[in-house]
Design a protein around this motif. Structure first.
Motif, PDB file in Angstrom:
ATOM      1  N   ARG A  72      50.638 -18.850  10.390  1.00  0.00           N
ATOM      2  CA  ARG A  72      50.846 -20.163  11.468  1.00  0.00           C
ATOM      3  C   ARG A  72      50.360 -19.082  12.928  1.00  0.00           C
ATOM      4  NH1 ARG A  72      50.991 -21.737   6.734  1.00  0.00           N
ATOM      5  NH2 ARG A  72      52.391 -22.998   6.178  1.00  0.00           N
ATOM      6  N   LEU A  73      49.751 -18.517  13.449  1.00  0.00           N
ATOM      7  CA  LEU A  73      49.180 -18.289  14.358  1.00  0.00           C
ATOM      8  C   LEU A  73      50.014 -17.245  15.031  1.00  0.00           C
ATOM      9  CD1 LEU A  73      47.072 -21.755  15.754  1.00  0.00           C
ATOM     10  CD2 LEU A  73      46.374 -19.974  14.470  1.00  0.00           C
ATOM     11  N   VAL A  88      46.859 -12.866  14.233  1.00  0.00           N
ATOM     12  CA  VAL A  88      47.054 -14.842  14.078  1.00  0.00           C
ATOM     13  C   VAL A  88      46.129 -14.421  12.589  1.00  0.00           C
ATOM     14  CG1 VAL A  88      47.710 -14.977  15.160  1.00  0.00           C
ATOM     15  CG2 VAL A  88      44.986 -14.417  15.520  1.00  0.00           C
ATOM     16  N   MET A  89      44.823 -13.652  12.257  1.00  0.00           N
ATOM     17  CA  MET A  89      44.083 -13.489  11.036  1.00  0.00           C
ATOM     18  C   MET A  89      43.776 -12.962  10.081  1.00  0.00           C
ATOM     19  SD  MET A  89      41.719 -16.227  13.117  1.00  0.00           S
ATOM     20  CE  MET A  89      41.316 -16.149  12.050  1.00  0.00           C
ATOM     21  N   HIS A  90      45.108 -11.893   9.977  1.00  0.00           N
ATOM     22  CA  HIS A  90      45.398 -10.826   9.500  1.00  0.00           C
ATOM     23  C   HIS A  90      44.052 -10.062   9.110  1.00  0.00           C
ATOM     24  CE1 HIS A  90      47.002  -9.629   4.931  1.00  0.00           C
ATOM     25  NE2 HIS A  90      48.310 -10.009   5.867  1.00  0.00           N
ATOM     26  N   SER A 181      48.802 -28.978  13.398  1.00  0.00           N
ATOM     27  CA  SER A 181      49.958 -28.741  15.318  1.00  0.00           C
ATOM     28  C   SER A 181      50.292 -27.893  15.258  1.00  0.00           C
ATOM     29  CB  SER A 181      49.797 -29.458  16.149  1.00  0.00           C
ATOM     30  OG  SER A 181      49.530 -29.478  17.804  1.00  0.00           O
ATOM     31  N   ALA A 182      49.859 -26.407  16.116  1.00  0.00           N
ATOM     32  CA  ALA A 182      50.881 -25.060  15.799  1.00  0.00           C
ATOM     33  C   ALA A 182      51.201 -24.891  17.147  1.00  0.00           C
ATOM     34  CB  ALA A 182      50.395 -24.140  15.231  1.00  0.00           C
ATOM     35  N   LEU A 183      52.248 -24.027  17.282  1.00  0.00           N
ATOM     36  CA  LEU A 183      52.691 -23.380  19.085  1.00  0.00           C
ATOM     37  C   LEU A 183      52.645 -22.197  17.909  1.00  0.00           C
ATOM     38  CD1 LEU A 183      55.497 -25.207  20.141  1.00  0.00           C
ATOM     39  CD2 LEU A 183      53.071 -25.593  21.027  1.00  0.00           C
ATOM     40  N   ASP A 322      60.749 -13.338  10.844  1.00  0.00           N
ATOM     41  CA  ASP A 322      60.713 -14.359  12.702  1.00  0.00           C
ATOM     42  C   ASP A 322      60.409 -14.926  12.643  1.00  0.00           C
ATOM     43  OD1 ASP A 322      57.968 -13.110  12.436  1.00  0.00           O
ATOM     44  OD2 ASP A 322      58.300 -12.210  13.903  1.00  0.00           O
ATOM     45  N   ASN A 323      60.035 -16.486  11.949  1.00  0.00           N
ATOM     46  CA  ASN A 323      59.685 -18.027  12.371  1.00  0.00           C
ATOM     47  C   ASN A 323      60.448 -18.716  11.562  1.00  0.00           C
ATOM     48  OD1 ASN A 323      58.095 -19.939  12.501  1.00  0.00           O
ATOM     49  ND2 ASN A 323      56.064 -19.238  13.009  1.00  0.00           N
ATOM     50  N   PRO A 324      61.430 -19.129  11.961  1.00  0.00           N
ATOM     51  CA  PRO A 324      62.281 -20.304  10.292  1.00  0.00           C
ATOM     52  C   PRO A 324      60.900 -21.634  10.415  1.00  0.00           C
ATOM     53  CG  PRO A 324      63.121 -20.509  13.115  1.00  0.00           C
ATOM     54  CD  PRO A 324      61.771 -19.533  12.918  1.00  0.00           C
ATOM     55  N   ALA A 325      59.945 -21.614  10.917  1.00  0.00           N
ATOM     56  CA  ALA A 325      59.156 -22.660  10.683  1.00  0.00           C
ATOM     57  C   ALA A 325      58.539 -22.639   8.982  1.00  0.00           C
ATOM     58  CB  ALA A 325      57.373 -22.773  10.790  1.00  0.00           C
ATOM     59  N   TRP A 326      58.766 -21.292   8.334  1.00  0.00           N
ATOM     60  CA  TRP A 326      57.564 -20.715   7.215  1.00  0.00           C
ATOM     61  C   TRP A 326      58.782 -21.979   6.035  1.00  0.00           C
ATOM     62  CZ3 TRP A 326      53.480 -19.294   5.475  1.00  0.00           C
ATOM     63  CH2 TRP A 326      52.438 -18.838   7.293  1.00  0.00           C
ATOM     64  N   PHE A 327      60.318 -22.129   6.524  1.00  0.00           N
ATOM     65  CA  PHE A 327      61.650 -22.251   5.209  1.00  0.00           C
ATOM     66  C   PHE A 327      61.398 -23.625   5.985  1.00  0.00           C
ATOM     67  CE2 PHE A 327      62.760 -17.303   7.145  1.00  0.00           C
ATOM     68  CZ  PHE A 327      62.301 -17.089   6.364  1.00  0.00           C
TER      69      PHE A 327
END
Length: 536
Positions: A72-73, A88-90, A181-183, A322-327
């Motif tokens: 998610r960048l 970001v690119m793993h 579109s990601a932040l 650490d990123n709630p957007a995944w849930f």
């Protein structure tokens, strides 16, 4: 290379019906190219993608989609994923997959920079992708066509199993098809515009996708990757390597352990198939749509929670703590349905004493699922789905809410926050500290002023969050109702919430588009959804 006729065409707003607000659709430049004027000087991540795409002749949007699917960048401060992937690119550094080392050799960048510096990380990934493209025989014309890169993307995912590799590549092309579109953690927006995709599958044309019912399906009794699980019929079956779990059990199954992958869905499945991983889980759940894959049979002991392994079933959830957007709501609901099934099948009580996080298992040093996991909402779903009465969401207007507010609209805000992975606590209609904290977290995630008050912009973003199908006159259903609610908040006037996209809704859409500087066509597509979900 197999031509386009080997793959069904994916069209805009097709596969990612469950894509939540983490993938807000906004208007962007043509797929495969950076914006004509180039990224602004204050946009370092956009600039990094544009530079890497140009230097190594990798389509810009393809490069961004690979990164979006992996992270998610979000570079997560240079910390590694479960598989030893960075940035970001793993870029990966593990015994069998060494894209970090490859990137260092190809670019001359130090591995330390490739791990922690986003510009170097993106450049390194582009170099690896280009090297794979050269080995695949892509010429200059093919390199300009994102559809020609499918086998390259599948290889970049690092899975040895062809079906898992295809699962990885399919996700990247689904992101290209629907756009996103990601932040970034610094608040920079990176956008990919939706496009038609028709990937050239190459050797993967002969590989049946996971879950494809056509042809003979491998049984979970066998070692092969097959269509479905027999422990949980909705799940796909992609077995972990036999060296990453123990056959059989030494204890009855009494607990379920909730994990977060610290990596991507396909990446976690592929890692469990790696003989050097020494780790596995019974199930893995995808973020955007809640798809479930089983990798270890219930009766066998997956290696996921140290002392808890003998008596528990482990469920991994795609994302990072650490990123709630995944849930997403789709993930919560899918996981809760699986957990209810497992509780009923194995006689496990549906309570927090028996359904626990990884960090709650004795002898573990992990933190997952972390503070962003909404236990209140999850357990409500586990105990009986939406056991409480439906929450009212339709109002003639949406007032400003803040600490101390009470009533039905507070309940609506709490419900929407919980539904989107921001823990507002009990849906009790009282705007207290938990609700205020959830509002601030949601506002920060959406790039809004984090003042803790639910005003017009926050209402608009909350009410519109969720799937982003293209809507126009004649459309109907719950997505139209969601649109109508959001327009009511955004325009400050009542837009009837009947779920029918008629003349009144068309007028409201056009008014919204006109006042927000959007193309005024009455069609709710990428640009209009993106503006609504950003609270404009």
């Amino acid at each position: 290379m197999s031509r386009r006729s080997t793959a069904p065409r994916r069209r805009t707003a097709s596969v990612l019906g469950g894509l939540a607000a983490a993938a807000l659709l906004l208007t962007g430049g043509p797929a495969g190219a950076a914006p004509a004027d180039g990224p602004a000087p204050s946009a370092p991540v956009n600039r990094a993608f544009a530079r890497a795409a140009e230097e190594f002749q990798v389509p810009r949007d393809l490069l961004v989609a690979v990164g979006y699917g992996e992270s998610r960048l979000d570079d997560h401060g240079g910390k590694p994923s479960h598989a030893g992937g960075y940035g970001v690119m793993h870029l990966v550094d593990n015994p069998v997959h060494r894209t970090l080392e490859e990137a260092a050799e190809l670019t001359g960048e130090p591995e330390a920079d490739l791990r922690r510096d986003t510009a170097a990380n993106v450049l390194g990934a582009a170099a690896v992708l280009r090297a794979y493209a050269d080995e695949s025989g892509l010429d200059a014309a093919e390199r300009r066509d994102p559809d020609a890169w499918y086998p390259v993307v599948a290889r970049y995912g690092g899975a040895d199993d062809a079906r898992t590799a295809r699962l990885y590549a399919d996700a990247v092309y689904d992101f290209l098809a629907d756009g996103f579109s990601a932040l970034t953690p610094a608040g920079e927006r990176v956008t990919v515009e939706p496009r038609d995709v028709d990937p050239e599958l190459g050797r993967y044309a002969e590989v049946r996708p996971l879950g494809d019912p056509a042809g003979p399906a491998a049984s979970p009794e066998s070692s092969g990757t097959g269509a479905l699980s027999t422990d949980y019929p909705p799940a796909l079956w992609a077995p972990a390597h036999s060296g990453n779990y123990t056959a059989g059990r030494t204890s009855p199954i009494t607990h379920i352990v909730v994990h977060v992958t610290q990596g991507s869905y396909a990446g976690a499945i592929g890692w469990f198939q790696n003989p050097d991983a020494d780790v596995s889980a019974h199930y893995v759940i995808r973020s955007f749509d809640g798809q479930v894959t089983q990798t270890v049979r219930d009766r066998d002991t997956a290696w996921h929670a140290r002392s808890g392994n003998p008596y528990s079933i482990g469920i991994e959830h795609e994302g990072y703590v650490d990123n709630p957007a995944w849930f997403t709501d789709a993930m919560y609901r899918s996981s809760a349905a699986l957990t209810r099934h497992l509780c009923d099948r194995h006689g496990i009580p549906r309570d927090r004493a028996h359904i626990v996080g990884h960090h709650e298992v004795p002898g573990n040093d992990h933190t997952d699922p972390g503070p962003n996991w909404n236990w209140t909402y999850y357990m409500q779903l586990v105990r009986g789905g939406d056991a409480t009465a439906p929450v009212q969401l339709d109002f003639a207007s949406y007032g400003t809410l803040r600490s101390g507010s009470t009533g039905a609209q507070v309940k609506a805000a709490q419900h929407l926050l919980n539904q989107n992975g921001f823990d507002a606590g009990a849906v009790d209609g009282v705007f207290g500290a938990a609700t205020e904290g959830a509002v601030r977290a949601f506002q920060r995630n959406r790039g809004l002023t984090a003042d803790g008050a639910v005003g017009a912009r926050t209402w608009t973003a909350l009410l519109s969050a969720g799937a982003t199908p293209t809507l126009r006159q004649g459309s109907s259903g719950e997505d139209v109702r969601r649109l109508q609610r959001a327009l009511t908040a955004a325009l400050g006037r009542t837009v009837g919430t009947d779920g029918l996209f008629g003349q009144a809704t068309d007028t409201a859409v056009r008014d919204y588009q006109r006042t927000r500087g959007l193309a005024v066509d009455g069609i709710v597509g990428a640009g209009t959804w993106g503006a609504l979900q950003a609270g404009r």
